[in-house]
Design an enzyme around this catalytic site. Structure first.
Site, PDB file in Angstrom:
ATOM      1  N   ASP A   3       7.576  37.429 -17.527  1.00 57.60           N
ATOM      2  CA  ASP A   3       8.869  37.471 -16.833  1.00 57.60           C
ATOM      3  C   ASP A   3       9.495  38.853 -16.832  1.00 57.60           C
ATOM      4  O   ASP A   3      10.704  38.972 -16.624  1.00 57.60           O
ATOM      5  CB  ASP A   3       9.850  36.492 -17.503  1.00 57.60           C
ATOM      6  CG  ASP A   3      10.339  37.011 -18.857  1.00 57.60           C
ATOM      7  OD1 ASP A   3      11.562  37.028 -19.076  1.00 57.60           O
ATOM      8  OD2 ASP A   3       9.506  37.400 -19.683  1.00 57.60           O
TER       9      ASP A   3
ATOM     10  N   ASP B 188       3.606  34.799 -22.046  1.00 52.90           N
ATOM     11  CA  ASP B 188       4.747  35.326 -22.778  1.00 52.90           C
ATOM     12  C   ASP B 188       5.575  34.117 -23.222  1.00 52.90           C
ATOM     13  O   ASP B 188       5.402  33.012 -22.707  1.00 52.90           O
ATOM     14  CB  ASP B 188       5.547  36.253 -21.858  1.00 52.90           C
ATOM     15  CG  ASP B 188       6.818  36.742 -22.496  1.00 52.90           C
ATOM     16  OD1 ASP B 188       6.754  37.308 -23.598  1.00 52.90           O
ATOM     17  OD2 ASP B 188       7.901  36.539 -21.888  1.00 52.90           O
TER      18      ASP B 188
ATOM     19  N   ASP C 287       9.468  34.226 -24.581  1.00 53.75           N
ATOM     20  CA  ASP C 287      10.887  34.295 -24.230  1.00 53.75           C
ATOM     21  C   ASP C 287      11.063  34.576 -22.745  1.00 53.75           C
ATOM     22  O   ASP C 287      10.590  35.601 -22.237  1.00 53.75           O
ATOM     23  CB  ASP C 287      11.572  35.392 -25.038  1.00 53.75           C
ATOM     24  CG  ASP C 287      11.473  35.154 -26.532  1.00 53.75           C
ATOM     25  OD1 ASP C 287      12.442  34.645 -27.110  1.00 53.75           O
ATOM     26  OD2 ASP C 287      10.417  35.465 -27.116  1.00 53.75           O
TER      27      ASP C 287
END
Length: 226
Positions: free
Chosen positions: A170, A7, A9
């Site tokens: 995250d 991922d 961001d």
């Protein structure tokens, strides 16, 4: 080839400051001033542009937020594109350990819910686009995470196969994507929502990127035959 898909961001980089600045640009146009706080709302920022607009409009007690979100989303994206890397910073050890994975024979790619053009722009501005063999964004395919197909496509473009990969992320979106794909997830605990990651019960948690190569080697051992 086994692949490690990241991922963007909140995983490779803390992009929250520039995202919140873009959202606050919209709220100022609405006449409300800066509604989101760069520190307190960092976790909101990493949920995407629409979530930031929804959160801000809720705080403003706007009576009909949906049309405003729809109308201002393009404004937010334009403001973000104009100042995409002012506050954004890579997390400590991110690229060093991406290179360690590549040296160990893993393919690496990115699967993000940021629009592909913006993700490409950001990675290029930060000088790291060429480090990744694949980039799949929110609009690359007809579906986006947590649908597993963007993850599968990123793995294929990185030189691997759908089942011989893991996803480093995250959020619950990343956890659910990996679960739907039937592959391991590794969640980072150093982002704004880090304290919530253990409750998602991923296959692994890391508190620093230096831990990643060893965790990947353990989780993907034998995956290439899958």
């Amino acid at each position: 080839m086994n692949t490690v898909i990241f991922d963007l961001d909140g995983t490779l980089a803390d992009t929250s400051g520039d995202l919140i600045a873009a959202a606050n640009h919209c709220f100022r146009e609405m006449g409300a001033g800066d509604v989101l706080d760069p520190v307190r709302d960092a976790g909101v920022a990493l949920r995407g542009g629409r979530r930031m607009l929804e959160t801000g409009l809720a705080r403003m007690a706007h009576p009909d937020p949906e049309p405003m979100v729809r109308d201002y989303y393009a404004v937010l994206l334009e403001a973000y594109a104009q100042a995409i890397d002012v506050h954004t910073r890579l997390y400590d050890g991110a690229m060093e350990n991406v290179e360690r994975l590549k040296s160990a024979g893993f393919g690496v790619g990115i699967c993000t819910n940021k629009p592909e053009a913006l993700a490409d722009q950001l990675l290029t501005r930060m000088g790291i686009r060429d480090a990744f063999a694949a980039l799949v964004g929110a609009d690359t395919l007809p579906v986006r995470k947590p649908d597993p197909e963007p993850l599968f496509e990123a793995a294929r473009r990185a030189g691997g196969t759908a089942k011989a990969c893991c996803l480093v992320g995250d959020s619950d979106t990343d956890r659910n994507t990996a679960k739907a794909a039937g592959v391991p997830s590794i969640l980072v605990t150093f982002g704004p929502s880090g304290e919530d990651m253990a409750a998602l019960e991923p296959e692994a948690l890391i508190g620093h990127f230096d831990e990643l190569p060893g965790v990947v080697a353990r989780l993907l051992r034998g995956a290439g035959s899958a």
